[in-house]
Scaffold this motif. Sequence first.
Motif, short mmCIF file in Angstrom:
data_model
loop_
_atom_site.label_atom_id
_atom_site.label_comp_id
_atom_site.label_asym_id
_atom_site.label_seq_id
_atom_site.Cartn_x
_atom_site.Cartn_y
_atom_site.Cartn_z
N MET A 105 0.83 -1.20 0.00
CA MET A 105 0.00 0.00 0.00
C MET A 105 0.88 1.26 0.00
O MET A 105 0.60 2.22 -0.71
N PHE A 106 1.94 1.24 0.79
CA PHE A 106 2.86 2.37 0.82
C PHE A 106 3.51 2.56 -0.56
O PHE A 106 3.63 3.69 -1.05
N ALA A 107 3.93 1.46 -1.17
CA ALA A 107 4.60 1.54 -2.46
C ALA A 107 3.68 2.09 -3.54
O ALA A 107 4.09 2.90 -4.38
N GLU A 108 2.42 1.68 -3.52
CA GLU A 108 1.46 2.16 -4.51
C GLU A 108 1.20 3.66 -4.35
O GLU A 108 1.10 4.39 -5.34
N ALA A 109 1.12 4.12 -3.10
CA ALA A 109 0.93 5.55 -2.87
C ALA A 109 2.17 6.32 -3.33
O ALA A 109 2.05 7.39 -3.97
N GLY A 110 3.36 5.79 -3.04
CA GLY A 110 4.58 6.45 -3.46
C GLY A 110 4.70 6.55 -4.96
O GLY A 110 5.17 7.56 -5.50
N ALA A 111 4.27 5.50 -5.67
CA ALA A 111 4.33 5.51 -7.13
C ALA A 111 3.36 6.53 -7.72
O ALA A 111 3.63 7.12 -8.77
N ALA A 112 2.23 6.73 -7.06
CA ALA A 112 1.24 7.67 -7.55
C ALA A 112 1.67 9.12 -7.33
O ALA A 112 1.22 10.02 -8.06
N PHE A 113 2.53 9.34 -6.35
CA PHE A 113 2.97 10.69 -6.02
C PHE A 113 4.50 10.71 -5.90
O PHE A 113 5.05 10.86 -4.81
N PRO A 114 5.19 10.55 -7.02
CA PRO A 114 6.65 10.45 -6.99
C PRO A 114 7.30 11.71 -6.40
O PRO A 114 6.96 12.83 -6.75
N GLY A 115 8.22 11.48 -5.47
CA GLY A 115 8.95 12.57 -4.84
C GLY A 115 8.19 13.30 -3.76
O GLY A 115 8.75 14.19 -3.11
N MET A 116 6.92 12.94 -3.52
CA MET A 116 6.11 13.65 -2.55
C MET A 116 6.04 12.94 -1.19
O MET A 116 5.63 13.53 -0.20
N LEU A 117 6.40 11.66 -1.17
CA LEU A 117 6.30 10.86 0.06
C LEU A 117 7.66 10.29 0.41
O LEU A 117 8.49 10.06 -0.46
N SER A 118 7.86 10.03 1.68
CA SER A 118 9.06 9.33 2.11
C SER A 118 8.64 8.10 2.90
O SER A 118 7.74 8.16 3.74
N VAL A 119 9.26 6.97 2.58
CA VAL A 119 8.98 5.72 3.27
C VAL A 119 10.25 5.28 3.98
O VAL A 119 11.32 5.21 3.37
N SER A 120 10.11 5.00 5.27
CA SER A 120 11.26 4.61 6.08
C SER A 120 10.85 3.48 7.01
O SER A 120 9.72 2.98 6.95
N ALA A 121 11.77 3.13 7.90
CA ALA A 121 11.45 2.08 8.88
C ALA A 121 10.31 2.51 9.80
O ALA A 121 9.60 1.67 10.36
N GLN A 122 10.15 3.83 9.96
CA GLN A 122 9.08 4.33 10.83
C GLN A 122 7.72 4.29 10.15
O GLN A 122 6.69 4.21 10.81
N LEU A 161 5.29 5.86 6.59
CA LEU A 161 5.14 6.71 5.41
C LEU A 161 4.85 8.13 5.88
O LEU A 161 4.07 8.34 6.81
N ALA A 162 5.46 9.12 5.23
CA ALA A 162 5.25 10.52 5.60
C ALA A 162 5.12 11.37 4.35
O ALA A 162 5.75 11.10 3.32
N ILE A 163 4.26 12.40 4.45
CA ILE A 163 4.09 13.37 3.36
C ILE A 163 5.11 14.48 3.56
O ILE A 163 5.20 15.06 4.64
N ARG A 164 5.89 14.76 2.53
CA ARG A 164 6.87 15.84 2.64
C ARG A 164 6.13 17.17 2.83
O ARG A 164 5.02 17.35 2.33
N GLU A 165 6.76 18.08 3.53
CA GLU A 165 6.09 19.35 3.87
C GLU A 165 5.60 20.09 2.63
O GLU A 165 4.48 20.62 2.61
N GLU A 166 6.41 20.11 1.57
CA GLU A 166 6.00 20.84 0.37
C GLU A 166 4.85 20.15 -0.36
O GLU A 166 4.21 20.75 -1.23
N ALA A 167 4.55 18.90 0.00
CA ALA A 167 3.48 18.15 -0.65
C ALA A 167 2.18 18.17 0.14
O ALA A 167 1.20 17.53 -0.27
N ARG A 168 2.13 18.90 1.25
CA ARG A 168 0.93 18.86 2.09
C ARG A 168 -0.35 19.34 1.41
O ARG A 168 -1.42 18.87 1.77
N PRO A 169 -0.29 20.24 0.42
CA PRO A 169 -1.52 20.56 -0.31
C PRO A 169 -2.15 19.35 -0.99
O PRO A 169 -3.34 19.36 -1.32
N LEU A 170 -1.36 18.28 -1.20
CA LEU A 170 -1.86 17.06 -1.85
C LEU A 170 -2.47 16.06 -0.86
O LEU A 170 -2.86 14.97 -1.26
#
Length: 451
Positions: A401-418, A420-429
Motif C-alpha cells: 500500500m505504501f509503495a502504490e501511494a509512493g508511485a502515484a505521487f513520486p517525490g512527494m512521500l518518504s517511506v522509512s522504517a518508521q 510513510l510521511a508526506i513531505r512538507e512541500e506536498a501537504r496541499p496534496l
Amino acid sequence: MDQKPQLAELGLFDAKVPRYTSYPTAPHFGNAVDPARFSNWVSKISPGSSISMYVHVPFCRRLCWFCACRTQGTRSDAPVEAYVQVLKAEIALLRQQLPEGVTLSRLHWGGGTPTILNVELIRDLASTIAEAIPLAPRAEFSVEIDPNEIGGRRLEALAGAGMTHATVGVQDFDSTIQQAIGRIQSFESTRTAIEQLHSHGIAGLNADILYGLPHQTPAGMTESVQKLVSLTPGRVAVYGYAHVPWMAGRQSMIRSDTLPTPEARLQLFETARRLFLWDGYREVGIDHFARPGDGLAVAQRTGRLRRSFQGYTNDPAEVLIGIGASAISRFPQGYAQNAPGTSAYIRAIRDGQFATARGHGFSGEDLLRARLIEALMCDFRISREEILSRFAVPAARLEKMFAEAGAAFPGMLSVSAQGLAIREEARPLTRMIARSFDAYDLSTAAHSTAV
C-alpha cells in the motif's frame, strides 16, 4: 522554490476528492443501517463511558448563498419550537436505550443557526439533554454562533447550561464579498458578539473563515485575517468554499465567473496560513490553526488529534450520537444517519422510532483504511508500528500500500522504517494522497476541489 508546476502535474488543481471527515464517506452510506441496527449499537455502548453528542438545528432567519448545509429559512418561531419538541422526543428514545452511567465528553449544537432558539427553548433543550446524559467533568459544550442572531439573554441561558466554547462563522469581512455570498456580517457586530461571549464567561472561541469566495484577493484575505486575529480566537478553521450549485441550489446566486481559479485558491490559503503562523498559531492538520495552549494544538503535539464531522477534534470518545434531521452518528460498528429531510425525520420520531435512514457497517479493511487516512489527515504520516500492532494486516500488505501511494505521487512521500510521511512541500496534496488508500469507487460521488 515554487511547487505549483509539480503540484499541477500531479493533478491538484483539477482533482475533486473527499474531505475525509469519515471513512467511508457519506456518499457510500446505504440502507442496510436502519433504526433497529442503530438501537442495537446504542445498547452496546459501555456502561459508565463518555460519548459525544451533536445536535442539529436546521433553521436560519436567512439563507446564506454560499452555504451547502441542510437548512431552511423561517421568519417564525413556530417551526423551531415544534422541532425542539421532536429533538426532546428523540433524546427520550435514546435515553431508554442507553446503558447506565453514560456521560457526555463533548456536546455540540450546530446548524443552521442554533442561536435562533429563544431563551426558553435553549433552557428546555439543554435541561432535557442534561437529564438524559449529563456532561462529564471538564466536558466541552460548544455552540455555533451567528453574531447577527444572538443577544445577552440567550448567551446567559447558554452559559447557564454549561457552554464552554463558541464557534463564530466569519467567512470574510469584505463587504463586497459579503454581498456576493448573501451573508452580511460586519466586523463590528462580530467583535460585539465576541465581547458578549467573554462577558458571560465563555472563554473558548473558535472561528471559521473561507477561501475561494467570489472576488477574494490575497490583499483582501490579508485584511480579513488580520481583523480576525485581533479578536484572538483560540483556534481557526480555514475552509475552502465548495461551489456545488447542482447540490445546493442557493449557490446559483453566486456567479461562477467571480470565483478564483484553483491556483488562486491555493494562493489565498497560503496567504492566510502565513499570517496565522506569523501570529503564533500552530498548524493543525490540513486547514486548522490553533494557539499553542489550545486543546487542538496540544492534541497534535501528543499524537491524539482525531478527524471528525466537524473537522478536527481532541475528543477521545469512540461514540458520537447525532440528534436531529440529517445528523450522523459514529459507533465502533459503523455510521448511522438520520433522515435528511426535516419532515421525514419528524414523522419517524413522532411514530416512536429512531429516524435512522441510512449508514454503513464496518467490514473488510474499513477500519484499517480509516486509520491510515485519518493518520495522514491529522499527522501527515502513518506509523508502521502503530498499524501493525492495531490491525491484523501482514507487513507485506502494508508495504504494498505504501509503495502504490509512493508511485502515484513520486517525490512527494518518504517511506522509512518508521512508516510513510508526506513531505512538507506536498501537504496541499494530502486529501489526494489519502484517496490512494480509499478502496471505494469515487467516480460517482460528488466531492469538492482538492484545494
